[in-house]
Design a protein around this motif. Sequence first.
Motif, mmCIF file in Angstrom:
data_model
loop_
_atom_site.group_PDB
_atom_site.id
_atom_site.type_symbol
_atom_site.label_atom_id
_atom_site.label_comp_id
_atom_site.label_asym_id
_atom_site.label_seq_id
_atom_site.Cartn_x
_atom_site.Cartn_y
_atom_site.Cartn_z
ATOM 1 N N ARG A 9 38.966 3.528 35.316
ATOM 2 C CA ARG A 9 37.805 3.932 34.263
ATOM 3 C C ARG A 9 38.445 3.612 32.706
ATOM 4 N N LEU A 12 39.046 -0.068 32.603
ATOM 5 C CA LEU A 12 37.628 -0.960 32.170
ATOM 6 C C LEU A 12 37.191 -0.469 30.677
ATOM 7 N N ARG A 13 37.342 0.728 30.299
ATOM 8 C CA ARG A 13 37.082 0.806 28.932
ATOM 9 C C ARG A 13 37.771 0.286 27.861
ATOM 10 N N ALA A 132 30.331 -0.066 28.752
ATOM 11 C CA ALA A 132 29.977 -0.912 29.850
ATOM 12 C C ALA A 132 28.874 -0.538 30.676
ATOM 13 N N ASP A 134 26.037 -1.575 34.321
ATOM 14 C CA ASP A 134 26.147 -2.539 35.608
ATOM 15 C C ASP A 134 24.641 -2.593 36.122
ATOM 16 N N ASN A 138 24.193 2.225 35.804
ATOM 17 C CA ASN A 138 25.387 3.151 35.684
ATOM 18 C C ASN A 138 25.990 2.639 34.282
ATOM 19 N N MET A 140 28.896 3.607 31.214
ATOM 20 C CA MET A 140 30.361 4.057 30.712
ATOM 21 C C MET A 140 30.264 3.844 29.321
ATOM 22 N N ALA A 173 29.447 -4.903 33.848
ATOM 23 C CA ALA A 173 30.350 -5.110 34.827
ATOM 24 C C ALA A 173 29.731 -5.392 36.232
ATOM 25 N N LEU A 176 30.354 -0.342 38.333
ATOM 26 C CA LEU A 176 31.191 0.571 37.400
ATOM 27 C C LEU A 176 31.602 1.839 38.537
#
Length: 197
Positions: A9, A12-13, A132, A134, A138, A140, A173, A176
């Motif tokens: 995570r 990705l962030r 992000a 998806d 989801n 983030m 993404a 996620l």
Amino acid sequence: MSGDKHVLRAELRNEFRHRRRGLSESAQQTASQAVLNNLIETNLLDVRRIVAYLPNDGEVSLQPVIEYAWQQGIDVYLPVLHPFSPGNLLFCRFTPSSHMQPNRFGIPEPVIEVQDICPLASLDCIFTPLVAFDAHGNRMGMGGGFYDRTLAPIRRDGLNCQLIGVAHSCQQADLLPVQSWDIPLDKIVTEQQIYSL
Ligand SMILES: Nc1ncnc2c1ncn2[C@@H]1O[C@H](COP(=O)(O)OP(=O)(O)OP(=O)(O)O)[C@@H](O)[C@H]1O
Ligand SMILES: [Mg+2]
């Protein structure tokens, strides 16, 4: 929490924050206008009370949405860091004459006046920034859990308030990694399209 998921995570962030910060000023302006047009076309602004946000770190600006809302007589609220419930947000009325002050992240927020606070149950729609998303809805965020904590009662108590994530299409993404506390979105609007979950 599993260590691997935590590291993934965080990675990705970083990647998705880098992407949105790399957009040009003109790409940002085009996106914020396109987001407004997409919301108008799909009647998502035919409501009475919305929560917006002021942009930070390459987020899509909702300035055109806020100005449209003011013209239409829609009440606009902004998130404010809760003064004595750490990690939570309050939603305070935002008008052209609101007194603003920067919070500890440097983001301007209205100075809290008790009569300007709107309870979650009275809001029609909350536009959330995100790092992000998806196609499953989801989300983030920046990693503080502010929206997850504050919005948890919407799901728990079945409140009638739509959660709409606002993003550049480059923030999508494939899938996620989510945690139990992550609150999913009802819709996501980008400069290209609206996803309905
Ligand atoms: N409902 C909750 N109650 C208690 N702690 C929570 C809750 N929701 C999230 N948290 C905590 O917040 C921290 C950050 O969560 P997360 O990584 O999902 O942030 P985020 O979704 O990126 O941030 P935000 O919600 O502000 O956009 C986690 O350590 C998590 O334990
Ligand atoms: Mg989360």
